[in-house]
Design a protein around this motif. Structure first.
Motif, PDB file in Angstrom:
ATOM      1  N   ALA A 127      12.652 -14.409  30.051  1.00  0.00           N
ATOM      2  CA  ALA A 127      11.829 -14.445  31.257  1.00  0.00           C
ATOM      3  C   ALA A 127      11.038 -15.747  31.311  1.00  0.00           C
ATOM      4  O   ALA A 127      10.874 -16.364  32.364  1.00  0.00           O
ATOM      5  CB  ALA A 127      10.880 -13.246  31.284  1.00  0.00           C
ATOM      6  N   LYS A 128      10.575 -16.187  30.130  1.00  0.00           N
ATOM      7  CA  LYS A 128       9.827 -17.452  30.085  1.00  0.00           C
ATOM      8  C   LYS A 128      10.722 -18.624  30.472  1.00  0.00           C
ATOM      9  O   LYS A 128      10.272 -19.548  31.144  1.00  0.00           O
ATOM     10  CB  LYS A 128       9.269 -17.673  28.680  1.00  0.00           C
ATOM     11  CG  LYS A 128       8.084 -16.782  28.342  1.00  0.00           C
ATOM     12  CD  LYS A 128       7.510 -17.217  27.014  1.00  0.00           C
ATOM     13  CE  LYS A 128       6.243 -16.467  26.665  1.00  0.00           C
ATOM     14  NZ  LYS A 128       5.670 -16.958  25.402  1.00  0.00           N
ATOM     15  N   ALA A 129      11.989 -18.572  30.016  1.00  0.00           N
ATOM     16  CA  ALA A 129      12.915 -19.656  30.368  1.00  0.00           C
ATOM     17  C   ALA A 129      13.067 -19.740  31.879  1.00  0.00           C
ATOM     18  O   ALA A 129      13.046 -20.822  32.468  1.00  0.00           O
ATOM     19  CB  ALA A 129      14.277 -19.428  29.702  1.00  0.00           C
ATOM     20  N   ARG A 130      13.214 -18.573  32.509  1.00  0.00           N
ATOM     21  CA  ARG A 130      13.348 -18.549  33.966  1.00  0.00           C
ATOM     22  C   ARG A 130      12.077 -19.052  34.636  1.00  0.00           C
ATOM     23  O   ARG A 130      12.120 -19.857  35.575  1.00  0.00           O
ATOM     24  CB  ARG A 130      13.672 -17.126  34.433  1.00  0.00           C
ATOM     25  CG  ARG A 130      13.802 -16.963  35.937  1.00  0.00           C
ATOM     26  CD  ARG A 130      14.225 -15.560  36.315  1.00  0.00           C
ATOM     27  NE  ARG A 130      13.380 -14.507  35.741  1.00  0.00           N
ATOM     28  CZ  ARG A 130      12.171 -14.158  36.191  1.00  0.00           C
ATOM     29  NH1 ARG A 130      11.669 -14.779  37.227  1.00  0.00           N
ATOM     30  NH2 ARG A 130      11.482 -13.191  35.608  1.00  0.00           N
ATOM     31  N   GLU A 131      10.925 -18.608  34.125  1.00  0.00           N
ATOM     32  CA  GLU A 131       9.659 -19.016  34.729  1.00  0.00           C
ATOM     33  C   GLU A 131       9.408 -20.509  34.562  1.00  0.00           C
ATOM     34  O   GLU A 131       8.657 -21.122  35.319  1.00  0.00           O
ATOM     35  CB  GLU A 131       8.501 -18.204  34.122  1.00  0.00           C
ATOM     36  CG  GLU A 131       8.460 -16.777  34.664  1.00  0.00           C
ATOM     37  CD  GLU A 131       7.697 -15.822  33.756  1.00  0.00           C
ATOM     38  OE1 GLU A 131       7.046 -16.294  32.803  1.00  0.00           O
ATOM     39  OE2 GLU A 131       7.769 -14.597  33.994  1.00  0.00           O
ATOM     40  N   GLU A 132      10.046 -21.105  33.518  1.00  0.00           N
ATOM     41  CA  GLU A 132       9.880 -22.554  33.342  1.00  0.00           C
ATOM     42  C   GLU A 132      10.836 -23.344  34.217  1.00  0.00           C
ATOM     43  O   GLU A 132      10.940 -24.564  34.080  1.00  0.00           O
ATOM     44  CB  GLU A 132      10.040 -22.923  31.862  1.00  0.00           C
ATOM     45  CG  GLU A 132       8.808 -22.522  31.060  1.00  0.00           C
ATOM     46  CD  GLU A 132       8.941 -22.829  29.576  1.00  0.00           C
ATOM     47  OE1 GLU A 132       9.729 -23.720  29.212  1.00  0.00           O
ATOM     48  OE2 GLU A 132       8.243 -22.165  28.786  1.00  0.00           O
ATOM     49  N   GLY A 133      11.583 -22.667  35.077  1.00  0.00           N
ATOM     50  CA  GLY A 133      12.327 -23.392  36.101  1.00  0.00           C
ATOM     51  C   GLY A 133      13.830 -23.424  35.935  1.00  0.00           C
ATOM     52  O   GLY A 133      14.530 -23.978  36.783  1.00  0.00           O
ATOM     53  N   ALA A 134      14.367 -22.859  34.845  1.00  0.00           N
ATOM     54  CA  ALA A 134      15.818 -22.874  34.700  1.00  0.00           C
ATOM     55  C   ALA A 134      16.422 -21.809  35.615  1.00  0.00           C
ATOM     56  O   ALA A 134      15.861 -20.721  35.757  1.00  0.00           O
ATOM     57  CB  ALA A 134      16.197 -22.603  33.246  1.00  0.00           C
ATOM     58  N   ASN A 135      17.559 -22.122  36.202  1.00  0.00           N
ATOM     59  CA  ASN A 135      18.241 -21.164  37.075  1.00  0.00           C
ATOM     60  C   ASN A 135      19.097 -20.243  36.216  1.00  0.00           C
ATOM     61  O   ASN A 135      20.321 -20.316  36.233  1.00  0.00           O
ATOM     62  CB  ASN A 135      19.084 -21.900  38.119  1.00  0.00           C
ATOM     63  CG  ASN A 135      19.783 -20.936  39.059  1.00  0.00           C
ATOM     64  OD1 ASN A 135      19.391 -19.771  39.184  1.00  0.00           O
ATOM     65  ND2 ASN A 135      20.827 -21.408  39.719  1.00  0.00           N
ATOM     66  N   VAL A 136      18.429 -19.396  35.435  1.00  0.00           N
ATOM     67  CA  VAL A 136      19.155 -18.553  34.492  1.00  0.00           C
ATOM     68  C   VAL A 136      18.956 -17.081  34.835  1.00  0.00           C
ATOM     69  O   VAL A 136      17.909 -16.697  35.357  1.00  0.00           O
ATOM     70  CB  VAL A 136      18.702 -18.808  33.042  1.00  0.00           C
ATOM     71  CG1 VAL A 136      19.259 -20.115  32.527  1.00  0.00           C
ATOM     72  CG2 VAL A 136      17.187 -18.777  32.920  1.00  0.00           C
ATOM     73  N   GLU A 137      19.988 -16.285  34.533  1.00  0.00           N
ATOM     74  CA  GLU A 137      19.923 -14.856  34.818  1.00  0.00           C
ATOM     75  C   GLU A 137      20.198 -14.084  33.543  1.00  0.00           C
ATOM     76  O   GLU A 137      21.131 -14.387  32.794  1.00  0.00           O
ATOM     77  CB  GLU A 137      20.953 -14.503  35.896  1.00  0.00           C
ATOM     78  CG  GLU A 137      20.841 -13.058  36.366  1.00  0.00           C
ATOM     79  CD  GLU A 137      21.890 -12.730  37.433  1.00  0.00           C
ATOM     80  OE1 GLU A 137      22.310 -13.650  38.180  1.00  0.00           O
ATOM     81  OE2 GLU A 137      22.307 -11.565  37.494  1.00  0.00           O
ATOM     82  N   TYR A 138      19.378 -13.050  33.311  1.00  0.00           N
ATOM     83  CA  TYR A 138      19.532 -12.223  32.126  1.00  0.00           C
ATOM     84  C   TYR A 138      20.581 -11.164  32.401  1.00  0.00           C
ATOM     85  O   TYR A 138      20.632 -10.583  33.483  1.00  0.00           O
ATOM     86  CB  TYR A 138      18.196 -11.558  31.810  1.00  0.00           C
ATOM     87  CG  TYR A 138      18.144 -10.831  30.476  1.00  0.00           C
ATOM     88  CD1 TYR A 138      18.023 -11.549  29.286  1.00  0.00           C
ATOM     89  CD2 TYR A 138      18.201  -9.441  30.413  1.00  0.00           C
ATOM     90  CE1 TYR A 138      17.960 -10.899  28.066  1.00  0.00           C
ATOM     91  CE2 TYR A 138      18.139  -8.782  29.199  1.00  0.00           C
ATOM     92  CZ  TYR A 138      18.020  -9.516  28.027  1.00  0.00           C
ATOM     93  OH  TYR A 138      17.956  -8.871  26.835  1.00  0.00           O
ATOM     94  N   SER A 139      21.443 -10.932  31.406  1.00  0.00           N
ATOM     95  CA  SER A 139      22.540  -9.988  31.598  1.00  0.00           C
ATOM     96  C   SER A 139      22.277  -8.682  30.852  1.00  0.00           C
ATOM     97  O   SER A 139      21.823  -8.697  29.708  1.00  0.00           O
ATOM     98  CB  SER A 139      23.837 -10.620  31.081  1.00  0.00           C
ATOM     99  OG  SER A 139      24.827  -9.627  30.926  1.00  0.00           O
ATOM    100  N   TYR A 140      22.553  -7.563  31.527  1.00  0.00           N
ATOM    101  CA  TYR A 140      22.612  -6.263  30.846  1.00  0.00           C
ATOM    102  C   TYR A 140      24.083  -5.858  30.818  1.00  0.00           C
ATOM    103  O   TYR A 140      24.564  -5.177  31.725  1.00  0.00           O
ATOM    104  CB  TYR A 140      21.765  -5.227  31.591  1.00  0.00           C
ATOM    105  CG  TYR A 140      20.291  -5.317  31.273  1.00  0.00           C
ATOM    106  CD1 TYR A 140      19.773  -4.696  30.141  1.00  0.00           C
ATOM    107  CD2 TYR A 140      19.419  -6.022  32.085  1.00  0.00           C
ATOM    108  CE1 TYR A 140      18.425  -4.781  29.828  1.00  0.00           C
ATOM    109  CE2 TYR A 140      18.066  -6.119  31.780  1.00  0.00           C
ATOM    110  CZ  TYR A 140      17.578  -5.484  30.654  1.00  0.00           C
ATOM    111  OH  TYR A 140      16.251  -5.572  30.354  1.00  0.00           O
TER     112      TYR A 140
END
Lengths: 312, 347
Positions: free
Chosen positions: B235-248
């Motif tokens: 979540a921190k990576a996303r909040e730091e601006g990377a266009n990343v999505e966590y997978s379940y």
């Protein structure tokens, strides 16, 4: 008081043997012997003992004699440990990779370090110290920080690639991070001053009128370098090579951070044995002993060649 | 005479100095914690409220923490924060001290589902710290197709090859790989173990690196397009601006709970218990959750959480996601094979 008088620099082995057993001198040597004994000999002996112990589940050792660590290093018995033994190439490959990397780092350091040292040694006295000082500047920063900085510089969208693309030298980023080349960069960058400083010490002592004499006798510049300067500064070069080669061989920061912890070198292999739960202290100790033996071998060959050269 | 006086006064100075430091040590607490997992302000708050000097060292994997404690550091820390399976292992190794629930005034604040947990029946050694999941994130600029499959890590599409960072964490990597193959975690079946070994051997050349403490950084910087990661760190990576999505992923994913444990031979047992009590206050543990972006195991935290955290995609699995799986603790005989598989992978 006589015993305290330092041996003059021209002192030969004969004068040494006369006074080395002076009781006061012996006592004065005690702190040095203590440091060597307690912090060097004892740990190495411990390591030797540990390498012959049995691995304990989840780290640690059981005090039972075993040669399993050395067996693991040289023989492959399959995943379940019940197949006929084959030669285990994995660790030999890791050692070989480390030796090659360390050799390349040494050669690069020599190629860059020698001209640098020569340049500094031939500057006037007034600026020489400034140049030396500049060589040591990177050393004010911790090795870990320097290695991490290297990672930032060379990553795919890092400054190096951006500048190269900006000036149009490359179209797409050069992929360096997590490769052996990145590890190499980290190694030679870390240890370059270890080459420059001893070589400088030799070149600085070199009597340049000898080079002039060679030129007077119609030696070309290349011949002068090869036949006059290099033989005279050889001790400095050899010292520099050892100082670069030995730590490069055992490095683990560069392979971990720049190589992505994927291409093990000896240092990271040993580190892993003490860090993870799959870790194996006796095996880590055995790897260290094998590494130590290799380094000792190199140093002994060097010492013998020195002794032979001295005898001539 | 003068020499003797000097000697005496310096001896006195030394003993006084010792006296001062012993008096000081009574008010101290030594924590062995994960990196980036507790806000400094919270430590300061505890130090101030209890007049205690707090020191903290950090580790980057359960395994390295265990190794450090086994290598002689047990007895120098008061509390540590191991994951679920590691609590069980440490208890089995006799490395934990136990306490009565009555020794913690806030014991009743623990959420019911986390009181009687498999790794510490009845909470004799530990209290919940945070829980979350371990899966992976994908950079959506690089890869746009379906990411809800563990194929992304273990059998990646060509465009992701060489761009994958994997956690340097044996338990989680092997558990996720077992889920990918659909085999149980402490399998003794030779064919299954061989398949697991082969899977990892084939996947390794397609991975870029093993990195835990840099797991967020490699995603933010773009060094990796896929990164195995813990949900809050992601979540921190996303909040730091990377266009990343966590997978379940549909094959399953790892869930974990980190716990504050009372270490055996803790030099400051009383302060350790105070610290545990402190972390069972909803207000304090909510501060951890807001910082670390995971989920607390304490009642009454909900209202104190950041609004964006409550809605974060990392903390809220989609409705059709399978339940997560805890890392299992195998017996020595079985664990040997898994250790061998991990060694094969890392060498």
């Amino acid at each position: 008081m006589a015993g305290l008088t330092p041996t003059t620099s021209t002192g030969t082995s004969a004068t040494l043997s006369g006074s080395a057993f002076d009781p006061l001198r012996k006592r004065l040597l005690f702190p040095a012997w203590f440091v060597i004994g307690f912090f060097l000999v004892l740990p190495v002996l411990l390591m030797l003992v540990y390498s012959f112990l049995t691995k304990e589940f989840r780290g640690g050792v059981v005090w039972e004699f075993s040669t399993a660590s050395y067996d693991q290093f040289f023989f492959d018995r399959g995943l379940f440990g019940d197949e006929p033994a084959k030669i285990e190439w994995t660790y030999i490959t890791i050692f070989w990779r480390s030796i090659v990397q360390a050799l390349i780092a040494t050669v690069i350091c020599l190629l860059i370090g020698f001209p640098t040292a020569y340049f500094i040694a031939t500057r006037p006295d007034s600026t020489r110290n400034l140049w030396l000082f500049l060589v040591t500047v990177p050393y004010w920063v911790n090795l870990l920080i320097r290695t991490v900085s290297m990672k930032f510089l060379i990553r795919d969208n890092g400054p190096m690639n951006e500048w190269l693309m900006m000036v149009g030298l490359i179209d797409s980023p050069i992929h360096l991070i997590n490769t052996n080349i990145a590890v190499q960069l980290g190694l030679f960058y870390s240890y370059l001053p270890f080459m420059v400083l001893p070589v400088y010490a030799s070149v600085e002592r070199f009597n340049f009128s000898l080079a002039e004499a060679a030129a007077d006798l119609y030696a070309s510049r290349w011949t002068t370098l090869r036949r006059v300067i290099l033989p005279a500064v050889k001790p400095g070069i050899i010292a520099g090579c050892i100082l670069v080669f030995v730590p490069s061989l055992g490095a683990f920061l560069a392979p971990d951070l720049l190589g992505g912890a994927k291409n093990f070198m000896i240092g990271s292999l040993i580190e892993e044995q003490f860090k993870g739960s799959a870790g194996n202290w006796p095996f880590g100790a055995a790897c260290s002993m094998i590494l130590l033996s290799m380094v000792l071998l190199v140093l002994m060959v060097y010492a013998r060649s020195q002794a032979r050269a001295g005898a001539q | 005479m003068k020499f003797r006086q000097t000697l005496i006064s310096s001896v006195m100075a030394v003993s006084l100095g010792l006296g001062v430091s012993t008096a000081h040590a009574e008010g101290s607490l030594s924590i062995y914690h994960w990196f980036e997992y507790i806000p400094q302000e919270l430590l300061d708050k505890f130090a101030k409220e209890n007049d205690v000097e707090v020191t903290m060292d950090t580790f980057d994997s359960n395994e390295s923490m265990l190794a450090t404690l086994k290598a002689g550091k047990l007895g120098s820390y008061d509390v540590a924060v191991p994951g679920d399976y590691m609590v069980e292992i440490m208890a089995g190794e006799g490395m934990l001290d136990s306490f009565e629930s009555s020794e913690l005034s806030n014991f009743g604040n623990i959420e019911d589902q986390w009181v009687d947990v498999g790794f510490d029946k009845g909470r004799k050694h530990s209290i919940p710290y945070q829980w979350g999941s371990t899966s992976f994130m994908v950079n959506r600029d690089v890869y746009k197709d379906d990411i809800r499959t563990t194929d992304i890590i273990f059998n990646p599409p060509t465009e992701l090859e060489g761009k994958i960072n994997v956690l340097d964490s044996q338990g989680e990597v092997l558990a996720l790989a077992s889920l990918h193959l659909g085999i149980s975690q402490c399998s003794q079946d030779r064919d299954e173990l061989k398949a697991l070994n082969a899977l990892l051997q084939e996947a390794k050349p397609k991975w870029a690196s093993f990195n835990s403490d840099g797991a967020k950084d490699v995603l933010v910087s773009g060094d990796a397009a896929v990164g195995m990661i813990w949900n809050g760190f992601g979540a921190k990576a996303r909040e730091e601006g990377a266009n990343v999505e966590y997978s379940y992923p549909k094959e399953g994913y790892v869930v974990w709970m980190d716990n504050v444990v009372l270490l055996k031979d803790a030099p400051n047992r009383e302060n350790a218990l105070k610290f545990m009590d402190f972390l069972l206050e909803p207000e304090n543990i909510a501060a951890v959750t807001n910082f670390a972006r995971y989920t607390a195991g304490v009642k009454g935290v909900g209202d104190m959480l950041d609004a964006d955290l409550k809605a974060s995609p990392e903390a809220n699995p989609p409705a059709d996601a399978p339940a997560g799986t805890f890392v299992a603790v195998c017996d020595e005989e079985t664990q040997k094979f898994y250790d061998q598989i991990w060694t094969n992978l890392k060498k």
